[in-house]
Enzyme design. Structure first.
Site, PDB file in Angstrom:
ATOM      1  N   GLU A  50     -17.063  60.979  12.733  1.00  0.00           N
ATOM      2  CA  GLU A  50     -17.986  61.386  13.790  1.00  0.00           C
ATOM      3  C   GLU A  50     -18.970  60.250  14.000  1.00  0.00           C
ATOM      4  OE1 GLU A  50     -17.851  66.272  13.494  1.00  0.00           O
ATOM      5  OE2 GLU A  50     -19.723  65.244  13.016  1.00  0.00           O
ATOM      6  N   ASP A  61     -31.918  67.238  15.791  1.00  0.00           N
ATOM      7  CA  ASP A  61     -31.764  66.424  14.593  1.00  0.00           C
ATOM      8  C   ASP A  61     -33.043  66.304  13.779  1.00  0.00           C
ATOM      9  OD1 ASP A  61     -29.008  65.416  14.484  1.00  0.00           O
ATOM     10  OD2 ASP A  61     -29.474  64.668  16.489  1.00  0.00           O
ATOM     11  N   TYR A 176     -16.849  73.446  14.508  1.00  0.00           N
ATOM     12  CA  TYR A 176     -17.876  72.888  13.624  1.00  0.00           C
ATOM     13  C   TYR A 176     -18.866  74.007  13.342  1.00  0.00           C
ATOM     14  CZ  TYR A 176     -21.452  69.454  12.102  1.00  0.00           C
ATOM     15  OH  TYR A 176     -22.379  68.737  11.415  1.00  0.00           O
TER      16      TYR A 176
END
Lengths: 270, 407
Positions: A50, A61, A176
């Protein structure tokens, strides 16, 4: 042509192995080292890569990936450059799947059709846009399909079962699973909390299931490997690369970080 | 004093079920937030049509905020401009000093009904932070306000006010250290504490349902203004003028007038040091469509899609995006968007202060500057209605510094 992600997960399933999926921010710690670091990761046991596309406002994030993005942007890394890194990577590696991970606006600016064409030409296999849930993917989806690029979708602890079906219908390659409510790199993962969600999710989708967020060590990777088809490790790896003083050093750090994780994961199956 | 019911007229210009205004708006967030937004949507649309909830909202606006705010004829300002009659909608007279309180009262009430115990907010100028801290204090909820380090310095008075109100102000040191980065950090907090936390977004941006919800809670401004015009002047205004950062005061004023085709609507963006420079915050005038903070809208980015640092003398307008409904109003031509520079806003700040004894916020000064310029080109029998969205007490330090005065 068959997507490399499908081929890779089929091979892993046949071998009874769990995919190790490292995440690095493209261009960090140094743009000139990124391709070598990717090869080093593969040599140390990575099955899928990734590659983070840096964005100025990475609102999902944590501090480690935020800082990596800021460093990369300050060195001129952008989506076009990221595609060049993938193209260069493909010269020596035509098999390891590469998934671009990031936020939608750089692709908006590039243009959906142009991006899908150039990404496929560079050897990109999938994209995971954190801020683009399936509801908003309709227009982009057509262009991705035209070029055989997989949309990788997230499932979260807050995702309802009804929604899992809707996501599963859109997703390709692998799902995911975000292991906890929070941002990347936070220290909140309890492996035992994954048992129920993973079981439920598997009843809604036959796709391979990767788990990410908060996996930092060989121990946690090994525990998750017992449950999932893939283990994603990002922030801890980026932190390990921070401060590398040469390309060689960066590759060595990547290898030293990943190899023990690979070993622990493989042992969890024996 | 009576207050018009907030449920009086059906809301027009509604987005689709995912919050799209034409190609704009939507729900561009990470998967973890989707469920929280679904819950919020469900709660908001339920309570919006609940008479008891709306009666409580109206009562709070009347008795706590101090509504309705006056529609004031600025006689001397009108004379100096030398054209159309200039009216000011006095949102600066609200409790806490700006229109921001309308929305926070509404969202706090919603948070309360949803059983959320913790409030978070982002703030630029500090007005929304103060308004959020205020309603949190009143409802006995804990409150964390995210604020860019740069803004903390230029709005020190509001930071202290928030602390007095019991809120924790967390400095944001990432990116440009202004409003956009505060929004990123608030979203990170929300995704981490999603079970007990209500995120009060302060403008008509963000993912659905925020743009429509914040607009609705602020639409009391336009409803009152429309009613006051008809009562005091037996006519609708010719032009509405309001400043636009994220665009909540403008959307609140414009919304109830959208069906009145003869009423021009003009949003004034911060042209900073000039639209020809890179130092401005005028995403509608000089930006292009993209995706930021949960919605598709006009924004300022570079050729790689990285969000640009913006500049405005007023912290409240210093934002690289704008509410998606404004983007749609622009494209459909229903509203017009223009820019006013730092210098022009400063001049208007002084003019309004000296001519009318009203010290406007630097944000609102942008609207005053354009309203005066426009009035000069219009006839005396016409009316320009300017939304005076906030008072300028918080800005005196900034004004002093800009003019080289040590307090």
């Amino acid at each position: 042509m068959k997507n490399r992600i499908d081929s890779r997960f089929e091979a892993l399933a046949a071998a009874g192995r769990t995919a190790l999926i490292p995440f690095v921010t493209a261009g960090d710690p140094d743009p000139a080292w990124t391709v070598s670091v990717l090869h080093a990761l593969v040599d140390s046991g990575a099955d899928v890569l990734e590659l983070g596309v840096p964005f100025s406002d990475p609102s999902a994030d944590g501090p480690v990936i935020q800082a990596a993005s800021e460093r990369a942007i300050s060195r001129g890394v952008n989506l076009r450059r990221v595609l060049e890194y993938v193209r260069e990577f493909r010269r020596k590696d035509s098999e390891t799947p590469v998934v671009l991970m990031g936020y939608l606006n750089p692709i908006e600016r590039y243009g959906y059709a142009d991006f899908a064409q150039d990404a496929a030409g560079s050897g990109v296999d999938g994209i995971l846009m954190v801020d683009c849930p399936p509801e908003e993917m309709e227009n982009l989806r057509g262009d991705l399909d035209d070029h055989g690029i997989f949309p990788i979708c997230l499932v979260a602890p807050t995702t309802t079962e009804a929604r899992m079906d809707a996501i599963a219908a859109q997703a390709r390659g692998y799902l995911y699973y975000v292991s906890f409510k929070g941002i990347t790199g936070a220290n909140r993962l309890e492996e035992s909390s994954l048992v129920d969600p993973v079981r439920i999710l598997r009843s809604h989708s036959k796709l391979p299931l990767a788990v990410g967020f908060g996996i930092k060590s060989p121990e946690s990777a090994s525990a998750v490997a017992g449950l999932a088809d893939g283990v994603v490790i990002g922030s801890a790896l980026i932190a390990a690369l921070e401060g590398a003083d040469s390309e060689q050093d960066a590759c060595a750090r990547a290898a030293n970080f990943l190899a023990p994780i690979r070993e622990a994961m493989d042992n969890s199956h024996s | 004093m009576s207050i018009e019911s907030s449920t009086a007229e059906p809301l027009s210009f509604e987005p689709d079920e995912y919050g799209h205004f034409g190609p704009y708006g939507g729900t561009y967030v990470s998967e973890t937030l989707i469920h929280a937004l679904d819950e919020l949507k469900e709660a908001y649309f339920r309570w919006r049509s609940d008479d008891e909830f709306m009666a409580r909202f109206d009562s709070d606006l009347a008795n706590y905020v101090g509504r309705p705010s006056p529609l004031y004829f600025a006689k001397r300002l009108t004379e100096v401009a030398g054209g159309a009659r200039i009216l000011l909608k006095r949102e600066d007279l609200n409790h806490t000093g700006a229109h921001k309180i309308n929305n926070t009262v509404g969202q706090a009430l919603l948070a309360h009904h949803m059983g959320k115990t913790r409030i978070i907010a982002e703030t630029g100028a500090g007005q929304h932070g103060v308004a959020s801290a205020t309603v949190a204090a009143r409802l006995g909820k804990s409150c964390v306000v995210y604020m860019g380090e740069v803004d903390i310095h230029r709005q020190a008075i509001n930071v202290f006010r928030m602390k007095l109100l019991g809120a924790e102000v967390r400095p944001v040191t990432s990116g440009s250290q202004t409003l956009k980065d505060a929004l990123n950090e608030a979203m990170r907090d929300w995704v981490t504490n999603i079970d007990d936390t209500f995120y009060i977004i302060g403008t008509v941006a963000g993912p659905h349902p925020y743009p429509v919800m914040v607009r609705d809670f602020n639409a009391v401004v336009g409803r009152e203004a429309r009613k006051q015009m008809l009562k005091q002047y037996e006519a609708l205004p010719d032009v509405l003028v309001a400043c636009v950062g994220g665009g909540s005061n403008a959307m609140g004023l414009f919304h109830p007038f959208i069906a009145d085709d003869d009423v021009r609507m003009i949003g004034v963006e911060a042209a900073g040091k000039g639209l020809h420079t890179k130092h401005h915050a005028a995403s509608l005038c000089a930006g292009r469509p993209g995706v930021l903070h949960g919605c598709r809208t006009y924004l300022m980015d570079d050729d790689s899609g990285q969000i640009e640092h913006t500049h405005s003398v007023s912290a409240g307008l210093d934002y690289p995006g704008v509410g998606p409904e404004h983007a749609w109003l622009k494209d459909t031509g229903r509203a017009e968007y223009v820019g006013v520079t730092d210098d022009e806003a400063m001049e208007a700040f002084h003019q309004l202060t000296r001519l009318e004894g009203i010290l406007p916020a630097l944000e609102s000064s942008h609207a005053v500057a354009y309203g005066m310029r426009l009035a000069a080109e219009m006839r005396p029998d016409q009316t320009v209605l300017i939304n005076l969205s906030g008072r300028g007490d918080k800005d005196v330090q900034t004004v002093a510094e800009l003019e080289g005065i040590t307090l």
